[in-house]
Design a protein around this motif. Structure first.
Motif, PDB file in Angstrom:
ATOM      1  N   ARG A 187       0.839  -1.187   0.000  1.00 56.75           N
ATOM      2  CA  ARG A 187       0.000   0.000   0.000  1.00 56.75           C
ATOM      3  C   ARG A 187       0.883   1.249   0.000  1.00 56.75           C
ATOM      4  NH1 ARG A 187      -5.170   1.507   0.751  1.00 56.75           N
ATOM      5  NH2 ARG A 187      -5.594   3.497   1.804  1.00 56.75           N
ATOM      6  N   GLY A 238      -3.619   3.883  -1.819  1.00 54.95           N
ATOM      7  CA  GLY A 238      -4.119   2.743  -2.560  1.00 54.95           C
ATOM      8  C   GLY A 238      -3.148   1.587  -2.535  1.00 54.95           C
ATOM      9  N   ILE A 276      -9.655   6.844  -3.860  1.00 53.23           N
ATOM     10  CA  ILE A 276      -8.348   7.011  -3.235  1.00 53.23           C
ATOM     11  C   ILE A 276      -8.135   8.408  -2.665  1.00 53.23           C
ATOM     12  CG2 ILE A 276      -7.331   5.273  -4.755  1.00 53.23           C
ATOM     13  CD1 ILE A 276      -5.922   7.600  -6.234  1.00 53.23           C
TER      14      ILE A 276
END
Length: 604
Positions: free
Chosen positions: A167, A602, A566
């Motif tokens: 991530r 994200g 996002i």
């Protein structure tokens, strides 16, 4: 200046209003307050509800919705912690837990002590909330588990680890006073390996930090946080590193500045994580540096440097399903090098310690006892202890009681600085408390604690040198209510205390007799909103003057909206009503402070 005066009657009225608000909220049987695992109170992993000692938890959700630029700002939004700051961004702060001195607060980062060996006050103003996962504040003595300093309590700042799976995250923000911020992080895992890194920067042009100054005093802080780990089967190994580095401008008979560096590194090996016996072996390193950029009247560049290395081993053994025995030993080496107005300090100290803790649960009874022996080069052997007891009356009611002793070893400035006294004795304390916890519904918790702390051999400067001459007695009542109902969440905290210097028969300075804090949050998924109210009573500014700091009230707001999958936009306002107030005489606090932050994140 515009001041607001708060007295006990108004805070009691506020408490009644908050209680009525919680009772009036719609009840939802399925709504529960999420269990939070804490480690600071017992050095073992337990839920906050099962911890017998009073603990305040500031979660990541709380942090993101609070207009805080450092950890001191986060603490100031809670009623049971007094925070005094010498002016604006990056200026020194003092924290008072349960009315004890600011030097009686132990501060940890990921369990590693960061109280410097010079003036004893940890640099909470240098810890960027962007790197913090949660903060655990334990109120009451904890020298039995951590040694020196934890007379009033302890603050453990736990940094953010990489999220599970790959991530990335990034954010940028801007606000008034020339404030701007940015952060970027990435983390992931591959097989037995895991790791991540995060970098942030905060900078502000600031404002005049003292009433007599005419120029703005800025602050900048670049922080770095990294985690790496590997699962080797029998052992799980972690390497954590956090640091903050920057410059702070201030005023002292002129415009000055200083550079700072705070660094914590820990290598931890854990074993037996799935068996009845488990433990960890840890090597730690802490570095604190302050370097003045301007010469004093002697032509010197003052500085204060602390380096601390340590090794500790802790072993937990489940004697039975309802009994846990914890053993620990530690060794620490502290090196201090400082120069202040011609007085030089160059000292090295070694500290050796061992502790034992027994956690026993039998039916409705639970008892946790801890004992520690600390051997300090300069002060010899000290024994401290804690005994906590809980009795569960029913699934809704629980009674608690506790007693403990604690101490603080004088720092090197007390002993060898201006007016220092090498013959100082450690400050010591004896504390007792009793409490009740009530959970009328799954989404509601009430807690109340009364406490008394008696402190002996308080260290003061008597005009020529430092001496152990004073005693203090602090009594108080803490009340808190947490409530969740659907998308709503509220928290109310009230504190009444009488922090008195018994030797001088006067109130201890910069500690309010009453504090109140209220948070109301609404989260509908894509958008969330939060309002905070903080009310603080009047305080005496100093033992050396009759000046009194007026009480004040703050209203803080936060609103966030997810723009897409996002992207997240958040706006925060501190001190919406732009109240003028001071937590240290002559050092005006921030007025209205607005920040707008855009963030994204994200998967990789």
């Amino acid at each position: 200046m515009r001041h607001i005066s708060f007295r006990s009657r108004s805070l009691a009225g506020l408490g009644l209003i908050l209680s009525a608000h919680a009772a009036a909220m719609p009840a939802h049987g399925a709504d529960v307050l999420d269990p939070i695992i804490v480690t600071t109170a017992t050095r073992t992993a337990v839920t906050a509800d099962e911890t017998l000692a009073p603990v305040t938890i500031i979660t990541r959700e709380d942090i993101e919705r609070t207009p805080a630029v450092d950890v001191a700002d986060l603490l100031n939004t809670h009623a049971n912690i007094d925070v005094a700051r010498n002016g604006g961004f990056g200026q020194p702060v003092s924290t008072f837990i349960r009315g004890a001195n600011s030097s009686h607060t132990l501060v940890l980062v990921d369990g590693v002590r960061i109280n410097p060996g010079t003036i004893g006050l940890a640099a909470l103003q240098n810890i960027d909330p962007a790197h913090v996962e949660r903060i655990e504040v334990v109120r009451g003595p904890r020298s039995a588990l951590y040694g020196s300093d934890a007379i009033g309590g302890g603050i453990n700042v736990i940094t953010r680890e990489p999220p599970e799976g790959g991530r990335w995250e990034a954010s940028a923000g801007a606000g008034n006073h020339g404030a701007r911020s940015g952060r970027a992080s990435v983390g992931g895992a591959q097989g037995p390996w895991r790791g991540g890194v995060s970098v942030s920067h905060f900078e502000a042009d600031g404002y005049p930090v003292v009433s007599d100054a005419e120029t703005d005093h800025g602050h900048r802080n670049t922080s770095f946080n990294a985690h790496a780990g590997v699962d080797l089967g029998a052992w799980d190994v972690d390497l954590n590193h956090w640091q903050a580095e920057g410059r702070t401008e201030y005023w002292s008979f002129g415009d000055l500045s200083q550079d700072f560096l705070d660094r914590v590194t820990a290598l931890t090996g854990r074993y037996g994580t799935h068996g009845p016996s488990s433990g960890r072996l840890r090597v730690t390193y802490h570095r604190s540096r302050i370097d003045q950029n301007d010469e004093n009247f002697l032509g010197d560049l003052d500085h204060a440097h602390t380096t601390r290395t340590g090794v500790e081993w802790q072993h937990d053994h489940a004697i039975a399903p309802n009994q846990l025995l914890t053993l620990g030993i530690g060794w620490e080496r502290e090196e201090v090098n400082a120069l202040s107005f011609g007085t030089r300090i160059d000292e090295r100290n070694h500290v050796r310690s061992g502790f034992v803790q027994h956690d026993l649960e039998a039916g409705p009874h639970r008892v946790i006892g801890a004992l520690r022996v600390t051997d300090h080069d300069a002060f010899g052997s000290r024994t401290t202890g804690n005994l906590d007891y809980g009795y569960r009356l029913s699934s809704r009611w629980r009674l608690t009681a506790g007693a403990g002793t604690a101490y603080r070893a004088p720092d090197n400035t007390d002993r060898f600085g201006f007016g220092g006294n090498p013959d100082l004795r450690p400050e010591t304390s004896r504390s007792v408390e009793a409490g009740v916890r009530f959970q009328p519904a799954p989404g509601t918790r009430w807690r109340a604690v009364v406490f008394e702390n008696r402190i002996r051999d308080l260290i003061i400067f008597d005009g020529t040198r430092m001496e152990n001459v004073e005693r203090a007695r602090i009594t108080g009542l803490e009340v808190s209510v947490d409530h969740r109902a659907g998308p709503w969440r509220s928290r109310a905290e009230l504190l009444w205390q009488t922090p008195r210097n018994e030797t001088r028969d006067e109130r201890l300075p910069r500690r309010a007799r009453e504090r109140a804090a209220f948070t109301l949050a609404y989260d509908q998924g894509r958008s969330d909103y939060q309002a905070q109210v903080v009310a603080v009573g009047g305080r005496k500014d100093s033992s050396f003057s009759d000046e009194t700091l007026s009480g004040y009230g703050l209203l803080n707001l936060s609103a966030g909206h997810r723009l897409s999958g996002i992207w997240m936009l958040r706006g925060t306002v501190e001190n919406l009503l732009d109240r003028d107030y001071e937590t240290a005489a002559g050092y005006p606090a921030r007025g209205r402070f607005v920040m707008l932050t855009l963030s994204a994140g994200g998967g990789l």
